[in-house]
Write an enzyme that holds these catalytic residues in place. Structure first.
Site, PDB file in Angstrom:
ATOM      1  N   PHE A 224       0.822  -1.219   0.000  1.00  0.00           N
ATOM      2  CA  PHE A 224       0.000   0.000   0.000  1.00  0.00           C
ATOM      3  C   PHE A 224       0.852   1.264   0.000  1.00  0.00           C
ATOM      4  O   PHE A 224       0.392   2.308  -0.459  1.00  0.00           O
ATOM      5  CB  PHE A 224      -0.888   0.060   1.256  1.00  0.00           C
ATOM      6  CG  PHE A 224      -1.961  -0.978   1.318  1.00  0.00           C
ATOM      7  CD1 PHE A 224      -3.102  -0.867   0.545  1.00  0.00           C
ATOM      8  CD2 PHE A 224      -1.836  -2.074   2.155  1.00  0.00           C
ATOM      9  CE1 PHE A 224      -4.104  -1.819   0.600  1.00  0.00           C
ATOM     10  CE2 PHE A 224      -2.835  -3.028   2.224  1.00  0.00           C
ATOM     11  CZ  PHE A 224      -3.962  -2.912   1.448  1.00  0.00           C
TER      12      PHE A 224
ATOM     13  N   SER B 207      -5.445   1.644  -9.215  1.00  0.00           N
ATOM     14  CA  SER B 207      -6.571   2.578  -9.119  1.00  0.00           C
ATOM     15  C   SER B 207      -7.345   2.612 -10.425  1.00  0.00           C
ATOM     16  O   SER B 207      -6.774   2.416 -11.511  1.00  0.00           O
ATOM     17  CB  SER B 207      -6.002   3.972  -8.824  1.00  0.00           C
ATOM     18  OG  SER B 207      -6.986   4.951  -9.001  1.00  0.00           O
TER      19      SER B 207
ATOM     20  N   TYR C 102       0.728  11.180 -10.252  1.00  0.00           N
ATOM     21  CA  TYR C 102       0.214  10.126  -9.365  1.00  0.00           C
ATOM     22  C   TYR C 102      -0.398   8.998 -10.200  1.00  0.00           C
ATOM     23  O   TYR C 102      -0.067   7.825 -10.027  1.00  0.00           O
ATOM     24  CB  TYR C 102      -0.840  10.694  -8.397  1.00  0.00           C
ATOM     25  CG  TYR C 102      -1.744   9.627  -7.840  1.00  0.00           C
ATOM     26  CD1 TYR C 102      -1.289   8.757  -6.849  1.00  0.00           C
ATOM     27  CD2 TYR C 102      -3.037   9.430  -8.352  1.00  0.00           C
ATOM     28  CE1 TYR C 102      -2.108   7.733  -6.373  1.00  0.00           C
ATOM     29  CE2 TYR C 102      -3.845   8.416  -7.883  1.00  0.00           C
ATOM     30  CZ  TYR C 102      -3.380   7.575  -6.902  1.00  0.00           C
ATOM     31  OH  TYR C 102      -4.187   6.554  -6.453  1.00  0.00           O
TER      32      TYR C 102
ATOM     33  N   LYS D 265       0.729   4.736 -10.987  1.00  0.00           N
ATOM     34  CA  LYS D 265      -0.076   3.503 -10.920  1.00  0.00           C
ATOM     35  C   LYS D 265       0.044   2.724 -12.233  1.00  0.00           C
ATOM     36  O   LYS D 265       0.176   1.504 -12.240  1.00  0.00           O
ATOM     37  CB  LYS D 265      -1.542   3.835 -10.606  1.00  0.00           C
ATOM     38  CG  LYS D 265      -1.749   4.420  -9.216  1.00  0.00           C
ATOM     39  CD  LYS D 265      -1.291   3.451  -8.114  1.00  0.00           C
ATOM     40  CE  LYS D 265      -1.313   4.052  -6.738  1.00  0.00           C
ATOM     41  NZ  LYS D 265      -0.668   3.219  -5.706  1.00  0.00           N
TER      42      LYS D 265
ATOM     43  N   ARG E  63     -13.922  20.961 -11.141  1.00  0.00           N
ATOM     44  CA  ARG E  63     -12.520  20.791 -10.732  1.00  0.00           C
ATOM     45  C   ARG E  63     -11.759  20.220 -11.924  1.00  0.00           C
ATOM     46  O   ARG E  63     -12.212  19.250 -12.550  1.00  0.00           O
ATOM     47  CB  ARG E  63     -12.443  19.828  -9.540  1.00  0.00           C
ATOM     48  CG  ARG E  63     -11.047  19.560  -9.048  1.00  0.00           C
ATOM     49  CD  ARG E  63     -11.043  18.736  -7.774  1.00  0.00           C
ATOM     50  NE  ARG E  63     -11.415  17.337  -7.992  1.00  0.00           N
ATOM     51  CZ  ARG E  63     -11.401  16.406  -7.031  1.00  0.00           C
ATOM     52  NH1 ARG E  63     -11.059  16.730  -5.787  1.00  0.00           N
ATOM     53  NH2 ARG E  63     -11.754  15.168  -7.301  1.00  0.00           N
TER      54      ARG E  63
END
Ligand code: UD1
Length: 340
Positions: A82, A126, A151, A155, A297
């Site tokens: 994790f 993700s 980010y 992944k 956003r």
């Protein structure tokens, strides 16, 4: 029982997974550098399970420390990884921090696992790898889209690194779990999500607003092409998610896997809009939430929810808890959360 290393085991999803692993009788060793977690989480895990897991404060960026750990624990049978940085906005400003935290550490661990006669590895991936998928619900075969942030890229690259390594390492078995939106907390409210600073994610922002830590929730856009105009996500209860990790690990340990690198979506299969999440919160808490519709956003996809057929059929796992359950537990946790 098998010894399992859980990196980032004091974090939000990590701590809930440690509880489920210990409930199933696994011997757990946690590595965490406490950069985005608190040592008190260890007490919460112990209070729930009656057993304190072994804990080592190690920074996985320290390659020698990682080597040293595996020399001392060469009986580790599986790793659930994790430990990673996960703030999308921060990753845009600090890409190298993200590549070092999320990629170097993965490489160091895989190098050690390669040395073992056999190893099982579970990776936190993700749904962000799909971006805005062309078809909903999203299956594991949906194309991986160009990442929107460093980010997200970590992944994608992480999955490729594991897949490439598995191709040439038959002793390594790996599963990448693609989480949709993890929310909620353990029903005991002894562990939960503890965001540092202002939360970026919807549910902690809702509960912090309701308790008075934040003045108002901004709902980012109500002009999306969805039934109520707000974005749709697949909110999955963290306890359901934690249980899926234990099942995925068991699949590898018992050699039930079909290939030594597999991917699974972990979601409920149901999409909920931002306004539906707010309604659920208001219903279970009996509180009115102070919120305001503001502009969109940047980087938000319109809609993302999982096709869970593969996880249902192959893992024999299905989310059991509802959005209301998740909101109820998140609110209970917010009301007694310490350390703020
Ligand atoms: C984000 C990340 C994802 C990461 C996940 C968990 C992006 C593009 N994706 O997912 O990669 O795995 O967090 O850390 O950032 N919302 C509001 N007001 C708020 C906060 C959120 O209206 O104050 C809305 C968002 O517009 C979105 C939904 O709530 O529609 C969920 O947002 P969030 O909890 O941040 O998760 P994601 O953006 O889906």
């Amino acid at each position: 029982m098998d010894k399992i290393l859980v990196t980032g085991g004091l974090g939000f999803i990590g701590s809930h997974t440690v509880v489920e692993l210990q409930n199933e009788g696994y011997e757990v060793v946690i590595i965490d550098n406490l950069s985005n977690s608190s040592i008190e989480v260890l007490d919460g895990i112990t209070a729930i399970t009656g057993k304190m897991p072994t804990f080592e404060k190690i920074d996985l960026k320290d390659k020698l420390e990682v080597e040293n750990f595996f020399q001392r624990h060469n009986d580790v049978k599986g790793v659930i990884h994790f430990a990673a940085s996960k703030a999308v906005g921060e990753s845009v400003n600090e890409p190298l921090l993200y590549y070092e935290n999320n990629i170097s550490t993965l490489v160091y661990i895989l190098k050690e696992l390669k040395k073992l006669p056999e190893a099982s590895f579970i990776f936190s991936s993700s749904c962000t790898v799909y971006g805005q998928a062309d078809e909903l619900p999203i299956t594991e075969n949906a194309p991986v889209k160009q990442a929107e942030s460093p980010y997200g890229n970590t992944k994608q690259i992480g999955e490729e690194i594991i897949s490439d390594t598995c191709k040439v390492t038959p002793s390594l078995k790996a599963i990448a779990l693609r989480y949709f939106n993890p929310v909620g907390s353990h029903e005991s409210a002894k562990i939960g999500e503890l965001p540092i600073g202002v939360p970026q994610n919807l549910v902690p922002f809702i509960t912090q607003t309701a308790i008075g830590l934040r003045e108002q929730l901004s709902v980012f856009g109500d002009d999306y092409p969805t039934p109520d105009g707000t974005c749709i996500r697949d909110y999955i209860h963290v306890v359901d998610l934690a249980k899926a990790h234990v099942i995925a690990l068991g699949r590898l340990l018992k050699n039930k896997h079909k290939s030594n690198y597999e991917t699974f979506n972990l979601g409920t299969g149901t999409g909920s809009s931002v306004l539906e999440v707010i309604n659920s919160f208001e219903k279970v808490s009996g509180k009115k939430l102070n919120y305001k519709i503001v502009g969109r956003r940047e980087g938000d996809v319109i809609s993302a929810y999982a096709d869970t057929t593969k996880a249902n059929n192959e893992l024999g796992w299905k989310a059991q808890l509802t959005l209301d359950d998740a909101m109820r537990s998140a609110w209970k946790w917010e009301q007694i959360a310490k350390g703020r």
